[in-house]
Write an enzyme that holds these catalytic residues in place. Structure first.
Site, PDB file in Angstrom:
ATOM      1  N   GLN A   1     -43.922 -35.343 -20.152  1.00  0.00           N
ATOM      2  CA  GLN A   1     -43.927 -34.411 -21.925  1.00  0.00           C
ATOM      3  C   GLN A   1     -45.555 -34.677 -22.511  1.00  0.00           C
ATOM      4  OE1 GLN A   1     -42.739 -32.193 -23.193  1.00  0.00           O
ATOM      5  NE2 GLN A   1     -40.361 -32.098 -21.900  1.00  0.00           N
TER       6      GLN A   1
ATOM      7  N   TYR B   1     -32.516 -33.313 -12.931  1.00  0.00           N
ATOM      8  CA  TYR B   1     -33.607 -32.406 -12.761  1.00  0.00           C
ATOM      9  C   TYR B   1     -34.439 -33.766 -13.660  1.00  0.00           C
ATOM     10  CZ  TYR B   1     -30.937 -28.019 -11.843  1.00  0.00           C
ATOM     11  OH  TYR B   1     -30.205 -26.950 -11.881  1.00  0.00           O
TER      12      TYR B   1
ATOM     13  N   GLU C   1     -33.108 -35.491  -8.667  1.00  0.00           N
ATOM     14  CA  GLU C   1     -34.804 -34.330  -8.551  1.00  0.00           C
ATOM     15  C   GLU C   1     -35.056 -34.750  -6.831  1.00  0.00           C
ATOM     16  OE1 GLU C   1     -37.930 -33.058  -9.290  1.00  0.00           O
ATOM     17  OE2 GLU C   1     -36.782 -33.191 -10.905  1.00  0.00           O
TER      18      GLU C   1
ATOM     19  N   ASP D   1     -32.661 -30.757 -18.165  1.00  0.00           N
ATOM     20  CA  ASP D   1     -33.874 -30.743 -18.481  1.00  0.00           C
ATOM     21  C   ASP D   1     -34.160 -30.013 -17.368  1.00  0.00           C
ATOM     22  OD1 ASP D   1     -35.950 -30.450 -19.657  1.00  0.00           O
ATOM     23  OD2 ASP D   1     -36.051 -32.040 -19.693  1.00  0.00           O
TER      24      ASP D   1
ATOM     25  N   CYS E   1     -37.008 -25.489 -21.943  1.00  0.00           N
ATOM     26  CA  CYS E   1     -38.281 -25.477 -22.337  1.00  0.00           C
ATOM     27  C   CYS E   1     -38.444 -23.548 -22.968  1.00  0.00           C
ATOM     28  CB  CYS E   1     -39.253 -25.875 -21.405  1.00  0.00           C
ATOM     29  SG  CYS E   1     -39.140 -24.935 -19.777  1.00  0.00           S
TER      30      CYS E   1
END
Length: 253
Positions: A90, A117, A138, A185, A211
């Protein structure tokens, strides 16, 4: 040069420069590095990324470190992170800390959590002192290496990180570990259709960070059909003056 990227840490004031080029050969790189570092002595790395393909993907797989290192150091709250130049993180640190605090408040103390993730492990590591076990998943190899390093520099003893297909590894972990909570996420495309309709029944809580509220809403419908109920939701204005937001939802079975 196709693209010019800058990553900056507000906490450490370190700067990474990323030059994306069509060809591997680029003239005057030594002079360019010299001029940049004279003007901006807080540059810790200059990276040339090679991407010859015509597509909307900015970074290619090949890169060269022209100067220094290919990572910078960042911090959210009291938690430290090392970030590879191409690892997601971020950019709005102040709002990210608010969002991570919200996630942490809604995780049950002593629970066993999958951070799906997970990237460089930022969310999971931020809340790791509250939970029993953390399992990060991931697909990006460099991000997983950073996640393991980040766990180490923060003194964590209760975390494991895996470079694997997220959906497949979740099923493996649920069958072998006493997992009760998943933090999602995902990228903008959201969750895989076959997976979001069949979340393992051992999972009692989902914290979904998104998002893209459009794909998140689509996923909500399948999760609700699978027995989950939205108990809380909070949006975070991660990119002020744009229509982009991060939306965090708490779902319980």
């Amino acid at each position: 040069i196709r693209y010019f990227g800058i990553r900056h840490s507000k906490v450490t004031n370190e700067i990474l420069i990323i030059l994306v080029t069509k060809n591997r050969k680029m003239p005057f790189t030594n002079l360019l590095v010299k001029k940049l570092c004279e003007k901006f002595p807080n540059i810790v790395g200059v990276i040339q990324n090679i991407n010859s393909k015509k597509s909307n993907v900015i970074l290619g797989r090949e890169y060269k470190v022209l100067f220094g290192q290919n990572y910078l150091n960042e911090q959210i709250g009291d938690v430290k992170f090392r970030l590879n130049y191409n690892s997601f993180f971020q950019v709005n640190i102040a709002t990210a800390e608010l969002m991570y605090d919200f996630v942490k408040q809604n995780v049950r103390a002593g629970s066993n959590v999958i951070d799906a993730y997970c990237g460089v492990g930022s969310i999971g590591i931020f809340l790791a002192d509250k939970i029993e076990q953390l399992f990060g998943i991931e697909m990006d190899k460099n991000a997983v290496l950073d996640a393991k390093y980040n766990a180490k520099i923060n003194g964590l003893k209760n975390s494991q990180f895996y470079c694997a297909n997220v959906e497949n590894k979740i099923l493996d972990l649920v069958s072998s570990e006493n997992v009760d909570t998943i933090i999602f996420d995902p990228p903008r495309k959201g969750l895989d259709e076959s997976f979001r309709k069949n979340i393992p029944h051992k999972i009692k809580k989902i914290i979904y960070v998104s998002c893209n509220p459009v794909t998140q809403m689509r996923d909500f419908k399948d999760l609700q059909n699978d027995g989950f109920k939205i108990t809380k939701m909070q949006a975070f204005d991660m990119f002020p003056q744009t229509y982009h937001i991060e939306n965090v939802a708490i779902l319980e079975r």
